[in-house]
Design an enzyme around this catalytic site. Structure first.
Site, short mmCIF file in Angstrom:
data_model
loop_
_atom_site.label_atom_id
_atom_site.label_comp_id
_atom_site.label_asym_id
_atom_site.label_seq_id
_atom_site.Cartn_x
_atom_site.Cartn_y
_atom_site.Cartn_z
N GLU A 158 33.25 26.00 40.33
CA GLU A 158 32.20 26.52 39.83
C GLU A 158 31.75 26.32 38.64
O GLU A 158 32.47 26.43 37.66
CB GLU A 158 32.48 28.12 39.93
CG GLU A 158 31.16 29.08 39.72
CD GLU A 158 29.82 28.61 40.79
OE1 GLU A 158 30.01 28.55 41.96
OE2 GLU A 158 28.88 27.93 40.27
N LYS A 217 35.63 19.60 36.59
CA LYS A 217 35.37 20.89 36.03
C LYS A 217 36.02 21.00 34.50
O LYS A 217 35.35 21.67 33.73
CB LYS A 217 36.02 21.99 37.00
CG LYS A 217 35.90 23.44 36.54
CD LYS A 217 34.63 23.96 36.41
CE LYS A 217 34.50 25.05 35.21
NZ LYS A 217 33.30 25.75 35.13
N CYS A 273 36.48 31.04 29.67
CA CYS A 273 36.82 29.50 30.12
C CYS A 273 37.24 28.37 29.09
O CYS A 273 37.98 27.66 29.42
CB CYS A 273 35.60 29.32 31.08
SG CYS A 273 35.53 30.15 32.55
P1 NAI Z 1 38.26 37.63 37.54
O1 NAI Z 1 39.34 37.98 36.63
O2 NAI Z 1 36.96 38.27 36.97
O3 NAI Z 1 38.37 37.88 38.85
C1 NAI Z 1 39.48 37.27 39.73
C2 NAI Z 1 39.86 38.45 40.69
O4 NAI Z 1 40.74 37.68 41.61
C3 NAI Z 1 40.30 39.71 40.17
O5 NAI Z 1 39.58 40.80 40.35
C4 NAI Z 1 41.93 39.92 40.68
O6 NAI Z 1 42.04 41.24 41.05
C5 NAI Z 1 41.67 39.05 41.93
N1 NAI Z 1 42.85 38.52 42.59
C6 NAI Z 1 43.91 37.82 41.89
N2 NAI Z 1 44.91 37.45 42.68
C7 NAI Z 1 44.31 37.79 43.86
C8 NAI Z 1 45.00 37.90 45.26
N3 NAI Z 1 45.91 37.25 45.37
N4 NAI Z 1 44.24 38.62 46.39
C9 NAI Z 1 43.10 39.22 46.13
N5 NAI Z 1 42.40 39.30 44.71
C10 NAI Z 1 43.16 38.52 43.88
O7 NAI Z 1 38.14 35.94 37.19
P2 NAI Z 1 36.79 35.28 37.24
O8 NAI Z 1 35.98 35.18 35.70
O9 NAI Z 1 35.91 35.48 38.25
O10 NAI Z 1 37.48 33.75 37.35
C11 NAI Z 1 37.96 33.17 38.50
C12 NAI Z 1 38.13 31.59 38.31
O11 NAI Z 1 36.93 30.97 38.20
C13 NAI Z 1 39.21 31.20 37.15
O12 NAI Z 1 39.80 30.13 37.66
C14 NAI Z 1 38.09 30.78 36.24
O13 NAI Z 1 38.37 29.80 35.31
C15 NAI Z 1 36.83 30.25 36.96
N6 NAI Z 1 35.60 30.26 36.39
C16 NAI Z 1 35.30 31.15 35.88
C17 NAI Z 1 33.81 31.27 35.27
C18 NAI Z 1 33.40 32.66 34.36
O14 NAI Z 1 32.47 32.34 33.92
N7 NAI Z 1 33.95 33.72 34.61
C19 NAI Z 1 32.92 30.28 35.60
C20 NAI Z 1 33.45 29.00 36.38
C21 NAI Z 1 34.62 29.21 36.64
#
Ligand code: NAI
Length: 464
Positions: A158, A217, A273
């Site tokens: 993403e 990415k 990130c």
């Molecule tokens: P986040 O921490 O906001 O959300 C991740 C969610 O996954 C949490 O709510 C957590 O409870 C849930 N989760 C974890 N293990 C789980 C499981 N086994 N079953 C169900 N739910 C589970 O993280 P975010 O910011 O959305 O990032 C996610 C990924 O996307 C990361 O790898 C990040 O590096 C990538 N990313 C993030 C961006 C950003 O702007 N935040 C932009 C582009 C990529």
């Protein structure tokens, strides 16, 4: 009807899947998470994250073809395509601590898919992961699943930026879809291409092999962060020589080979990130016995830390070498404007340094709660504890409240509401101690106008 499940209802899973539901009314999208509070918030009027335009999209499709649930197993069973959008934070302990990505959440989600799936699935790696993670996911899925069902893995990183997530998702520069270069891999890839091309021009949906997609990415984030560290390194030279970093950035950015974007000097980059992904690349380089490559990328993070420290030193030096008991108004706590996200925000480091100098800090941010600010400042590793925070930090309801009686005002986040035409700086000046100092860490204010009011102004990348 195609069924999509997204595991992880965070900053990426929530908006990216909601946009699919919004663009494709005949696709059922279920976003699942283990965190009950987060799912409850997604199902309420008060969504768990702030993004311009997100509410309209969620409210228009929720309950129709967009669902939020904690029933992970049922959503996996029902799905044809499963996005894995869980967090991949930097490891805090063990091998690669402080650098490598913690892949435990990815592995748990993958194992769950293997255990409960009763039909074949396309599993899509949406989280940012080190190169070749898809291989580990495939091995786990194949080793734990029934022989009659097959799993195909795609990489679909993403690229959304917080604060502009919805426009990034509806009009992306590009979408990457990596697959194994086999007939089955191409067939799985086509299923996802068919979803995205409903609203994204075909030429912007780029297909490639899995490993290129995963590495692209990390590479894109490393290049973006490198630009910020480059202009920040130049800002230090500007301050020492009398050059103006905005002018230098403009001069460089008009060269079409360089381009104007991402050349804004600041107090330093934050967010969940950039640092994490660069450290990931550093770790990968070390593992591949490429120490020079590792050192090169590491320097981007080192420069960012230096910038935050340099800005704090400038504040202390300017305030007659002591900030003890002085009230410092900190405007902005989110890592950038238009988001409530504070992960790795420069404001956290600044507060920690200023608390160690015994300053009293009055913080105002339009989208970050007092609870979140206190949680961030008492996280292990920040260097301040609860007693320090209770004694030194006050969270305010408005910029005016934070500035009243302050010796200095520090712009930490570039929120539009802090700009010259939004805040009454004369009123702020009148309410502050004299001399009244402003430190512009985001280059959003008009120095000459503020000096006319009577402020002493210090700006990143400018000596006057
Ligand atoms: P986040 O921490 O906001 O959300 C991740 C969610 O996954 C949490 O709510 C957590 O409870 C849930 N989760 C974890 N293990 C789980 C499981 N086994 N079953 C169900 N739910 C589970 O993280 P975010 O910011 O959305 O990032 C996610 C990924 O996307 C990361 O790898 C990040 O590096 C990538 N990313 C993030 C961006 C950003 O702007 N935040 C932009 C582009 C990529």
């Amino acid at each position: 009807m195609v069924n999509i499940c997204c595991i992880g209802a965070g900053y990426v899973g929530g908006p990216s899947s909601a946009v699919i539901a919004y663009q494709c009314h005949d696709v059922n999208v279920t976003i699942v998470d283990l965190n009950q509070a987060r799912i409850d918030a997604w199902n309420s009027d008060n969504l768990p994250i702030y993004e311009p335009g997100l509410e309209e999209i969620v409210f228009s499709r929720r309950g129709k073809n967009l669902f939020f649930s904690t029933d992970v197993d049922q959503a996996i069973i029902d799905a044809d395509l499963i996005f894995v959008s869980v967090n991949t934070p930097t490891k805090k302990s063990g091998m690669g601590a402080g650098m490598a990505a913690d892949l435990a959440y990815i592995e748990t989600a993958t194992r769950r898919i293997a255990q409960v799936a009763t039909t074949s699935k396309v599993v899509i790696e949406k989280s940012t992961v080190p190169c070749r993670t898809a291989q580990s996911m495939r091995t786990i899925l194949e080793a734990n699943s029934n022989k009659d069902i097959r799993f195909d893995i795609l990489s679909n990183p993403e690229f959304l930026a917080e604060g502009t997530a919805i426009s990034d998702l509806t009009k992306p520069d590009r979408v990457l879809i990596g697959c194994l270069q086999t007939p089955e891999g191409f067939a799985a890839q086509k299923k996802l291409v068919d979803i995205y091309t409903r609203w994204i021009p075909q030429e912007r949906v780029i297909t490639m092999n899995l490993w290129s997609s995963e590495l692209s990415k990390l590479a894109a984030n490393a290049l973006l962060a490198q630009r910020i560290s480059s202009i920040n390194a130049l800002s230090a030279i500007c301050e020492a020589t009398g050059a103006d970093v905005d002018e230098v950035a403009y001069a460089c950015g008009t060269d079409s080979r360089i381009g104007p974007k991402f050349l804004k000097a600041s107090v330093g980059f934050g967010g969940s990130c950039f640092q994490k992904d660069i450290l990931n690349l550093v770790y990968l380089s070390e593992q591949l016995f490429l120490p020079e490559v590792a050192a090169y990328w590491k320097s981007v993070v080192t420069m960012n830390e230096y910038q935050k420290m340099r800005f704090t030193h400038r504040i202390v030096r300017t305030l007659f070498n002591t900030v003890t008991h002085k009230r410092i108004a900190l405007l902005g706590f989110a890592f950038k404007k238009d988001t409530g996200d504070t992960r790795e925000s420069a404001a956290i480091t600044l507060c920690s340094y200023l608390i160690q100098e015994h300053a009293r800090i009055a913080i105002y941010d339009p989208k970050v709660s007092a609870k979140q600010i206190k949680m961030d400042l008492t996280e292990p590793g920040v260097g301040t504890n609860e007693a320090d925070v209770d004694k030194h930090v006050q969270v305010c309801e408005s910029a005016y409240e934070a500035c009243a009686g302050a010796d200095a005002l520090v712009i930490c986040t570039e929120w539009d509401e802090f700009k010259m035409n939004q805040l009454d700086y004369q009123k702020i000046f009148d309410s502050m101690q004299k001399p009244a100092f402003i430190f512009d860490g985001r280059l959003i204010l008009d120095g000459p106008k503020l000096r006319e009011i009577g402020f002493r102004v210090e700006t990143i990348g400018k000596s006057v």
